[in-house]
Design a protein around this motif. Structure first.
Motif, mmCIF file in Angstrom:
data_model
loop_
_atom_site.group_PDB
_atom_site.id
_atom_site.type_symbol
_atom_site.label_atom_id
_atom_site.label_comp_id
_atom_site.label_asym_id
_atom_site.label_seq_id
_atom_site.Cartn_x
_atom_site.Cartn_y
_atom_site.Cartn_z
ATOM 1 N N SER A 50 0.813 -1.209 0.000
ATOM 2 C CA SER A 50 0.000 0.000 0.000
ATOM 3 C C SER A 50 0.852 1.267 0.000
ATOM 4 C CB SER A 50 -0.931 0.001 1.213
ATOM 5 O OG SER A 50 -0.179 0.021 2.404
ATOM 6 N N TYR A 51 0.149 2.374 -0.019
ATOM 7 C CA TYR A 51 0.760 3.698 0.041
ATOM 8 C C TYR A 51 0.476 4.310 1.404
ATOM 9 C CZ TYR A 51 0.938 3.236 -5.012
ATOM 10 O OH TYR A 51 1.194 2.786 -6.279
ATOM 11 N N SER A 52 1.471 4.956 1.990
ATOM 12 C CA SER A 52 1.261 5.643 3.261
ATOM 13 C C SER A 52 0.460 6.914 3.019
ATOM 14 C CB SER A 52 2.605 5.978 3.908
ATOM 15 O OG SER A 52 3.310 6.899 3.099
ATOM 16 N N ALA A 53 -0.051 7.485 4.098
ATOM 17 C CA ALA A 53 -0.863 8.700 3.988
ATOM 18 C C ALA A 53 -0.088 9.820 3.290
ATOM 19 C CB ALA A 53 -1.334 9.146 5.365
ATOM 20 N N GLY A 54 1.206 9.958 3.585
ATOM 21 C CA GLY A 54 2.013 11.001 2.961
ATOM 22 C C GLY A 54 2.120 10.833 1.463
ATOM 23 N N VAL A 55 2.283 9.604 1.012
ATOM 24 C CA VAL A 55 2.364 9.340 -0.427
ATOM 25 C C VAL A 55 1.015 9.578 -1.073
ATOM 26 C CG1 VAL A 55 2.724 7.530 -2.161
ATOM 27 C CG2 VAL A 55 4.316 7.768 -0.254
ATOM 28 N N ILE A 56 -0.067 9.166 -0.418
ATOM 29 C CA ILE A 56 -1.408 9.388 -0.975
ATOM 30 C C ILE A 56 -1.671 10.884 -1.128
ATOM 31 C CG2 ILE A 56 -3.876 9.166 -0.486
ATOM 32 C CD1 ILE A 56 -3.223 6.403 0.712
ATOM 33 N N GLU A 57 -1.232 11.672 -0.156
ATOM 34 C CA GLU A 57 -1.391 13.122 -0.244
ATOM 35 C C GLU A 57 -0.630 13.668 -1.456
ATOM 36 O OE1 GLU A 57 -0.375 17.087 2.377
ATOM 37 O OE2 GLU A 57 -0.670 15.185 3.412
ATOM 38 N N MET A 67 5.086 6.932 -8.804
ATOM 39 C CA MET A 67 5.406 6.641 -7.402
ATOM 40 C C MET A 67 5.103 5.183 -7.093
ATOM 41 S SD MET A 67 4.483 10.052 -5.309
ATOM 42 C CE MET A 67 5.597 9.549 -4.035
ATOM 43 N N LYS A 68 5.963 4.581 -6.319
ATOM 44 C CA LYS A 68 5.837 3.176 -5.942
ATOM 45 C C LYS A 68 5.229 3.068 -4.546
ATOM 46 C CE LYS A 68 8.332 1.841 -9.513
ATOM 47 N NZ LYS A 68 7.739 1.287 -10.681
ATOM 48 N N ALA A 69 4.576 1.929 -4.299
ATOM 49 C CA ALA A 69 4.039 1.658 -2.970
ATOM 50 C C ALA A 69 5.181 1.717 -1.959
ATOM 51 C CB ALA A 69 3.378 0.290 -2.940
ATOM 52 N N ASP A 70 4.875 2.195 -0.755
ATOM 53 C CA ASP A 70 5.929 2.341 0.250
ATOM 54 C C ASP A 70 5.645 1.602 1.554
ATOM 55 O OD1 ASP A 70 3.895 4.109 0.986
ATOM 56 O OD2 ASP A 70 5.288 5.557 1.835
ATOM 57 N N VAL A 71 4.585 0.795 1.612
ATOM 58 C CA VAL A 71 4.279 0.014 2.808
ATOM 59 C C VAL A 71 4.068 -1.437 2.387
ATOM 60 C CG1 VAL A 71 2.717 -0.313 4.761
ATOM 61 C CG2 VAL A 71 3.183 2.003 3.923
ATOM 62 N N ALA A 72 4.831 -2.342 3.010
ATOM 63 C CA ALA A 72 4.687 -3.777 2.767
ATOM 64 C C ALA A 72 4.112 -4.406 4.023
ATOM 65 C CB ALA A 72 6.043 -4.399 2.445
ATOM 66 N N GLY A 73 3.133 -5.289 3.859
ATOM 67 C CA GLY A 73 2.529 -5.917 5.025
ATOM 68 C C GLY A 73 2.221 -7.385 4.816
ATOM 69 N N PHE A 74 2.143 -8.086 5.926
ATOM 70 C CA PHE A 74 1.666 -9.466 5.931
ATOM 71 C C PHE A 74 1.035 -9.715 7.286
ATOM 72 C CE2 PHE A 74 1.653 -14.013 6.506
ATOM 73 C CZ PHE A 74 1.266 -14.477 5.260
ATOM 74 N N ILE A 75 -0.165 -10.299 7.273
ATOM 75 C CA ILE A 75 -0.812 -10.709 8.517
ATOM 76 C C ILE A 75 -1.133 -12.189 8.388
ATOM 77 C CG2 ILE A 75 -3.148 -10.050 7.765
ATOM 78 C CD1 ILE A 75 -3.587 -9.249 10.788
ATOM 79 N N PRO A 94 10.660 -0.101 2.831
ATOM 80 C CA PRO A 94 11.743 -1.085 2.780
ATOM 81 C C PRO A 94 12.716 -0.710 1.662
ATOM 82 C CG PRO A 94 9.764 -1.985 1.792
ATOM 83 C CD PRO A 94 9.386 -0.653 2.405
ATOM 84 N N ASN A 95 13.942 -1.098 1.806
ATOM 85 C CA ASN A 95 14.941 -0.828 0.773
ATOM 86 C C ASN A 95 14.589 -1.681 -0.439
ATOM 87 O OD1 ASN A 95 17.142 -0.324 -0.791
ATOM 88 N ND2 ASN A 95 18.634 -1.198 0.617
ATOM 89 N N THR A 96 14.069 -1.057 -1.495
ATOM 90 C CA THR A 96 13.536 -1.819 -2.623
ATOM 91 C C THR A 96 14.272 -1.602 -3.929
ATOM 92 O OG1 THR A 96 11.995 -0.073 -3.246
ATOM 93 C CG2 THR A 96 11.222 -1.699 -1.633
ATOM 94 N N ALA A 101 7.539 -1.179 -2.391
ATOM 95 C CA ALA A 101 7.298 -2.157 -1.327
ATOM 96 C C ALA A 101 6.364 -3.251 -1.826
ATOM 97 C CB ALA A 101 6.674 -1.454 -0.123
ATOM 98 N N HIS A 102 6.582 -4.473 -1.340
ATOM 99 C CA HIS A 102 5.714 -5.606 -1.668
ATOM 100 C C HIS A 102 5.576 -6.489 -0.435
ATOM 101 C CE1 HIS A 102 5.606 -4.756 -5.967
ATOM 102 N NE2 HIS A 102 6.886 -4.455 -5.855
ATOM 103 N N GLY A 103 4.347 -6.782 -0.052
ATOM 104 C CA GLY A 103 4.119 -7.628 1.109
ATOM 105 C C GLY A 103 4.782 -8.978 0.981
ATOM 106 N N SER A 104 4.747 -9.555 -0.221
ATOM 107 C CA SER A 104 5.317 -10.890 -0.410
ATOM 108 C C SER A 104 6.835 -10.891 -0.292
ATOM 109 C CB SER A 104 4.907 -11.460 -1.765
ATOM 110 O OG SER A 104 5.372 -10.631 -2.814
ATOM 111 N N ALA A 105 7.483 -9.868 -0.806
ATOM 112 C CA ALA A 105 8.952 -9.850 -0.822
ATOM 113 C C ALA A 105 9.554 -9.311 0.463
ATOM 114 C CB ALA A 105 9.447 -9.006 -1.999
ATOM 115 N N HIS A 106 8.864 -8.408 1.138
ATOM 116 C CA HIS A 106 9.464 -7.724 2.287
ATOM 117 C C HIS A 106 8.875 -8.141 3.633
ATOM 118 C CE1 HIS A 106 10.066 -4.999 -1.230
ATOM 119 N NE2 HIS A 106 11.300 -5.259 -0.849
#
Length: 129
Positions: A50-57, A67-75, A94-96, A101-106
């Protein structure tokens, strides 16, 4: 009291099993196959990118502009059939190397490392997961 207690069931046993099976497939065949969690414990979960609030702004003011996604997540949870832990990993920037950022890779590999260490510390038998 801090002791856990059941308040009410929010999913039928059948729906809970279906969801567990769907989330299990993310790890077995889907976007998180890289985590190879089944080497020690089975797991199930969902990736997020996903994109952080700052990037979305910024995107709102200037458009996408590459612009690339800057939040990677996994739950996820483990072991898949008899969960003992649930973990969310969120990584901001993450250093990409410019790939975003990608949840699967990071985040998913961090999830795997965490569950393995935590479940070992809890003395959960790998055969049960």
């Amino acid at each position: 009291s801090t002791d856990p207690r059941v308040v009410r069931r929010v999913l039928s046993a059948e729906s809970a099993k279906k969801m567990r099976d769907i989330l299990r497939q993310v790890v077995v065949k889907g976007t998180a196959t890289r985590i190879s969690s089944d080497e020690i414990y089975t797991s199930a979960g969902k990736t997020a990118t996903s994109y952080s609030a700052g990037v979305i702004e910024l995107l709102g003011k200037s458009g996408w502009g590459g612009m690339k996604a800057d939040v990677a997540g996994f739950i996820g949870f483990a072991p898949a059939e008899n969960p003992r832990v649930e973990v969310y990993v969120g990584i901001q920037d993450p250093n990409t190397d410019g790939t975003g950022a990608h949840g699967s890779a990071h985040a998913a590999p961090v999830f795997r490392q965490l569950i393995e260490e935590v479940l070992k510390e809890m003395k959960v038998n790998p055969a049960s997961g």
